[in-house]
Design a protein around this motif. Sequence first.
Motif, PDB file in Angstrom:
ATOM      1  N   ASP A 133     -73.123 -14.397  46.809  1.00  0.00           N
ATOM      2  CA  ASP A 133     -74.542 -14.347  47.169  1.00  0.00           C
ATOM      3  C   ASP A 133     -75.022 -15.714  47.654  1.00  0.00           C
ATOM      4  N   CYS A 135     -73.689 -16.232  51.222  1.00  0.00           N
ATOM      5  CA  CYS A 135     -74.454 -15.499  52.244  1.00  0.00           C
ATOM      6  C   CYS A 135     -75.818 -16.127  52.492  1.00  0.00           C
ATOM      7  N   PHE A 193     -75.215  -7.736  51.527  1.00  0.00           N
ATOM      8  CA  PHE A 193     -76.023  -8.882  51.939  1.00  0.00           C
ATOM      9  C   PHE A 193     -76.426  -8.797  53.414  1.00  0.00           C
TER      10      PHE A 193
END
Length: 305
Positions: free
Chosen positions: A228, A231, A251
């Motif tokens: 995460d 991204c 994402f």
Amino acid sequence: MKRIDFNSMAYFVAVCETGAIAKAAEREHIVASAISKRLAELEADFGVPLLERGARGVKPTAAGEALLFHARTVLRSVDRLHAELSEYAQGVRGHVRMHANISAVVEFLPEDLRVFMANNEGIKIDLQEHLSADILRAVEEGRTDLGVVSASDEVEGLEYFPYRQDELVLVVRPDHPLAAMRETGFAASLAYDHVGLSQNSSLYTLLEHAAAEAGLTRRLRIHVTSFDALCRMVDVGLGVGVVPRRVGNFFASALGLRLVGLTDVWAKRNLHIVVRDVASLPAAARLLLDHLVRADAEVAVSAEG
């Protein structure tokens, strides 16, 4: 040799960690003379010096280092024993310790564990995310029952079972020059800045090797510890990244990113479940292992159909 007392081992560990008998006594809430007596008894029992005493405190000898390693292992096991027996008294019928790499935790385990726990309500699972190298070490040392790692990470003496296959893809901003492509070779991405995972991760090692094979290097602007975070860094324009497709799908939808397939053979990776010895696994851990292996087989049959 007399049976070793758990308290004596705990005091020895405290002395090694604090570097002084007085500090260890304060930490363990016992007088220093009592610890000194326990340490003298340990050295007499083993017949070797365990500590070197000097003006700056104490430190373990070579024999003491060996005892320190095993004492920590034994004391951790005793703590787990107390915790697990307490849970059994409260109705838990089994406890499975499991370590998995980030790809398995994000992509496949949530659904598989949901089904398993729905069918085995009395079994508790302690799942921790770790780097593949740390997982293998934990399995080898008996600190976890099951591990899930990339197939490229293997240690002799451990048992491996196929789990799932994931596909690596590039994740880029929609205004990036590669965004218009459906797929490309990894080498094409090396003309641009990259956002990378931790240097200890198996994915980092894989991509560094792929770049070297192409005679190129990755221009890494930043390292992060999770997909995460990777991204988000891509989203703000710090570079392109490589993630598993199922992670990228999530994402890409949330952040408006684009996924570009990788044509390289290594972009399809196999994940394995690893154990130290199937025969010695607790019953609950064997049930979970059977469930995960069966889940993989069912996915494979579905894909063939």
